[in-house]
Design a protein around this motif. Structure first.
Motif, PDB file in Angstrom:
ATOM      1  N   LEU A  34       0.853  -1.186   0.000  1.00 54.33           N
ATOM      2  CA  LEU A  34       0.000   0.000   0.000  1.00 54.33           C
ATOM      3  C   LEU A  34       0.892   1.239   0.000  1.00 54.33           C
ATOM      4  O   LEU A  34       1.677   1.443   0.928  1.00 54.33           O
ATOM      5  N   ASP A  35       0.789   2.044  -1.039  1.00 56.29           N
ATOM      6  CA  ASP A  35       1.624   3.235  -1.165  1.00 56.29           C
ATOM      7  C   ASP A  35       0.860   4.447  -0.634  1.00 56.29           C
ATOM      8  O   ASP A  35       0.084   5.076  -1.346  1.00 56.29           O
ATOM      9  N   ASP A  36       1.043   4.726   0.646  1.00 54.47           N
ATOM     10  CA  ASP A  36       0.368   5.863   1.263  1.00 54.47           C
ATOM     11  C   ASP A  36       1.191   6.291   2.476  1.00 54.47           C
ATOM     12  O   ASP A  36       1.784   5.445   3.173  1.00 54.47           O
ATOM     13  N   ASP A  37       1.235   7.610   2.718  1.00 53.66           N
ATOM     14  CA  ASP A  37       2.042   8.136   3.818  1.00 53.66           C
ATOM     15  C   ASP A  37       1.568   7.652   5.183  1.00 53.66           C
ATOM     16  O   ASP A  37       2.334   7.663   6.153  1.00 53.66           O
ATOM     17  N   THR A  38       0.300   7.243   5.289  1.00 50.19           N
ATOM     18  CA  THR A  38      -0.228   6.817   6.584  1.00 50.19           C
ATOM     19  C   THR A  38      -0.016   5.325   6.843  1.00 50.19           C
ATOM     20  O   THR A  38      -0.439   4.816   7.879  1.00 50.19           O
ATOM     21  N   ILE A  39       0.603   4.621   5.915  1.00 47.93           N
ATOM     22  CA  ILE A  39       0.845   3.188   6.053  1.00 47.93           C
ATOM     23  C   ILE A  39       2.267   2.951   6.530  1.00 47.93           C
ATOM     24  O   ILE A  39       3.221   3.513   5.987  1.00 47.93           O
ATOM     25  N   SER A  40       2.437   2.117   7.555  1.00 47.26           N
ATOM     26  CA  SER A  40       3.761   1.770   8.057  1.00 47.26           C
ATOM     27  C   SER A  40       4.421   0.746   7.141  1.00 47.26           C
ATOM     28  O   SER A  40       3.769   0.109   6.308  1.00 47.26           O
ATOM     29  N   ARG A  41       5.751   0.586   7.312  1.00 45.19           N
ATOM     30  CA  ARG A  41       6.478  -0.351   6.457  1.00 45.19           C
ATOM     31  C   ARG A  41       5.927  -1.775   6.608  1.00 45.19           C
ATOM     32  O   ARG A  41       5.776  -2.489   5.629  1.00 45.19           O
ATOM     33  N   ARG A  42       5.632  -2.199   7.820  1.00 44.22           N
ATOM     34  CA  ARG A  42       4.933  -3.457   8.075  1.00 44.22           C
ATOM     35  C   ARG A  42       3.742  -3.106   8.966  1.00 44.22           C
ATOM     36  O   ARG A  42       3.887  -2.944  10.165  1.00 44.22           O
ATOM     37  N   HIS A  43       2.574  -2.966   8.347  1.00 40.51           N
ATOM     38  CA  HIS A  43       1.429  -2.379   9.043  1.00 40.51           C
ATOM     39  C   HIS A  43       0.614  -3.429   9.798  1.00 40.51           C
ATOM     40  O   HIS A  43       0.312  -3.257  10.978  1.00 40.51           O
ATOM     41  N   ALA A  44       0.255  -4.512   9.120  1.00 42.54           N
ATOM     42  CA  ALA A  44      -0.613  -5.512   9.753  1.00 42.54           C
ATOM     43  C   ALA A  44      -0.409  -6.861   9.083  1.00 42.54           C
ATOM     44  O   ALA A  44       0.077  -6.951   7.956  1.00 42.54           O
ATOM     45  N   GLU A  45      -0.808  -7.912   9.814  1.00 41.40           N
ATOM     46  CA  GLU A  45      -0.749  -9.276   9.283  1.00 41.40           C
ATOM     47  C   GLU A  45      -2.159  -9.822   9.179  1.00 41.40           C
ATOM     48  O   GLU A  45      -2.968  -9.677  10.098  1.00 41.40           O
ATOM     49  N   LEU A  46      -2.457 -10.464   8.041  1.00 39.68           N
ATOM     50  CA  LEU A  46      -3.757 -11.062   7.791  1.00 39.68           C
ATOM     51  C   LEU A  46      -3.562 -12.554   7.527  1.00 39.68           C
ATOM     52  O   LEU A  46      -2.721 -12.946   6.703  1.00 39.68           O
ATOM     53  N   ARG A  47      -4.355 -13.384   8.221  1.00 41.92           N
ATOM     54  CA  ARG A  47      -4.281 -14.835   8.016  1.00 41.92           C
ATOM     55  C   ARG A  47      -5.686 -15.334   7.691  1.00 41.92           C
ATOM     56  O   ARG A  47      -6.531 -15.500   8.585  1.00 41.92           O
ATOM     57  N   PRO A  48      -5.975 -15.591   6.405  1.00 36.63           N
ATOM     58  CA  PRO A  48      -7.334 -16.015   6.018  1.00 36.63           C
ATOM     59  C   PRO A  48      -7.570 -17.505   6.270  1.00 36.63           C
ATOM     60  O   PRO A  48      -6.641 -18.310   6.242  1.00 36.63           O
ATOM     61  N   ASP A  49      -8.823 -17.844   6.529  1.00 33.39           N
ATOM     62  CA  ASP A  49      -9.244 -19.239   6.597  1.00 33.39           C
ATOM     63  C   ASP A  49     -10.668 -19.316   6.057  1.00 33.39           C
ATOM     64  O   ASP A  49     -11.199 -18.321   5.542  1.00 33.39           O
TER      65      ASP A  49
END
Length: 513
Positions: A34-49
């Motif tokens: 995600l290319d946005d100034d408000t996004i951190s380099r590693r923002h969140a982790e998603l694990r789908p099931d």
């Protein structure tokens, strides 16, 4: 079951990989970039099931919100609204084909045969809006108070849809906002399931175009269409109202329908929904304004690293974000360098060197900004600044020379201060050159830097190298663009490293002004 994140403001879908976690962020190596100034380099982790998505915030600066509530760890279900920084997404299951090869329905649909569509006059003299009952007017007042407290856009859209679902006896609600000439689904509620609401495009477009409520009802009288699963699959009554922020602007439409109601929506229902749509539109416009102000503040803060505050404000107000690219233009470049810095770094602790250098740079950058310049970069103990970019300046050479004089003048006060605290004095040489350069942002979408590139930078650096401590050396091209050229000393030819021909230059120091 595969999952996707659908951006509310348009753009590419984010498809989550099957059987493993995915990291959302701005840094290299992230699975979902995600290319946005408000996004951190590693923002969140998603694990789908199969049942949903496990979400974990990875210590992001601007957080993660689910349905308007800030979270650090939770699970996402279909139709949830998840926001990373300022980027909002709707959680949906990836459309799949059934055994017959039929895909899940899109968020638009055609009206079934036999459907009557009509516009409803609610606002002219004697219209239904004027005849709303007192209890419904009181309900509108209550809704206005609720909407007025919501500023965050994502939370506001969820609130509008929830209140619309409670306003009338409906099964489904859809909020569509106009984006780039299209009506796009922004939020929905489906009492009968989790699938997105398929909005008949003809009704939505008519309400948007005519700025009036539009209703539809199924006119098929055949008993075969009145029972069983057929009834469950048919829209028995639908109502769509425009979101009028004012007399000129239509932000989108609010659509409600019922698959189970025995009667179509009345004129009073349409008037109530129309009035609520107006309240919602005003709140959405206010939220858009607040979000734009926040983005401009972030953009302005980023630009102020390079530009004078006034210049940064102009740029931030007229662009939505920096992108790679630039242009060729005439600029005046200032290159300054601390004399004897290498020897100083060898004799002092690195913490002391860093502290003194930071104090020096802070004073020099303020003088660059005070004279309308743009900070390009620091290179060790050197400073590169430019005039004439990103905004053109007819007095670029004069402003650059004035800044150089001010910088040399400020060194006296800095050295006097450092002497009192036991720090060594510093001497600075400055070079000035005027010419054409590429000016703009270079790099990748993950990391952009504003800079100037061209021979004009190289010559300024060579002139700086020829300057003694406390001296300014400027080129003939700078002199030609000065209003006060007569105040300069006599010209001298300088042999610069890397150039065959000598460069005509002028020196300004304690002994020659």
């Amino acid at each position: 079951m595969p999952w996707q994140l659908v951006p509310l403001k348009g753009g590419a879908l984010l498809s989550l990989p099957d059987g493993r976690s995915a990291v959302v962020g701005r840094g290299p190596g992230c699975d979902l970039s995600l290319d946005d100034d408000t996004i951190s380099r590693r923002h969140a982790e998603l694990r789908p099931d199969a049942a949903g998505i496990a979400l974990r915030d990875l210590g992001s600066s601007n957080g993660v919100r689910v349905n308007g509530v800030k979270v650090t760890q939770t699970r996402l279900a279909e139709s949830d609204l998840v926001t990373f920084g300022q980027l909002a997404f709707r959680v949906v299951r990836t459309p799949v084909e059934d055994a017959a090869g039929v895909r899940e329905p899109a968020p638009e649909a055609e009206l079934p045969p036999g459907t009557i569509v009509r516009s409803i006059d609610v606002s002219s003299g004697g219209g239904a809006l004027a005849r709303l009952q007192a209890e419904r007017l009181a309900r509108l007042l209550e809704l206005a108070q609720k909407l007025s407290g919501a500023i965050e856009l994502d939370a506001l859209l969820a609130l509008i849809v929830a209140q619309a679902a409670a306003l009338l006896p409906v099964d489904r609600v859809a909020l569509l906002l106009e984006q780039e000439g299209e009506l796009r689904l922004a939020h929905w509620h489906n009492r009968l399931g989790a699938a997105p609401v398929a909005v008949p495009r003809s009704i939505a477009r008519q309400a948007f175009r005519d700025r009036t409520p539009v209703s539809s009802e199924n006119a098929l009288a055949d008993p075969r269409f009145q029972s069983g699963s057929v009834v469950q699959g048919q829209v028995r009554a639908a109502l769509c109202v425009p979101l009028l922020a004012d007399q000129e602007r239509v932000l989108g439409v609010l659509y409600v329908d019922s698959l189970t109601a025995a009667q179509p929506f009345s004129e009073s229902d349409a008037a109530l929904c129309f009035a609520f749509g107006g309240l919602a539109a005003v709140s959405i416009a206010k939220a858009h304004f607040a979000e734009a102000a926040r983005r401009e503040a972030v953009s302005r803060a980023n630009f102020e690293r390079f530009f004078a505050p006034g210049v940064a404000a102009q740029i931030a107000a007229h662009q939505s974000g920096a992108r790679p690219g630039g242009e060729r233009r005439a600029v005046t470049v200032l290159y300054s360098d601390v004399r004897g810095f290498t020897r100083l770094a060898e004799t002092l602790p690195p913490e002391a060197v860093a502290a003194q250098l930071s104090e020096y740079f802070a004073a020099m950058v303020e003088l660059v900004f005070a004279h309308g310049g743009t900070l390009d970069k620091f290179i060790g103990d050197a400073l590169l600044a430019v005039w004439g970019a990103p905004l053109p300046a007819t007095d670029a050479a004069d402003q650059a020379l004035a800044a150089a004089r001010a910088m040399q003048g400020a060194m006296g006060g800095l050295n006097a201060h450092w002497c009192t605290v036991g720090q060594p004095a510093l001497g600075v040489g400055i070079g000035l050159h005027h010419g054409d350069a590429f000016t703009g942002t270079i790099g990748s979408p993950r990391r952009l830097e504003y800079t100037v590139i061209g021979d004009v930078v190289n010559v300024a650096a060579r002139l700086c190298a020829a300057a003694e401590a406390g001296e300014i050396v400027l080129s003939e091209s700078v002199r030609e663009n000065l209003d006060q050229a007569s105040a300069l000393s006599a010209a001298e030819p300088l042999a610069l490293r890397g150039r065959e021909a000598a460069v005509t230059a002028y020196r300004i120091g304690a002994q020659n002004g």
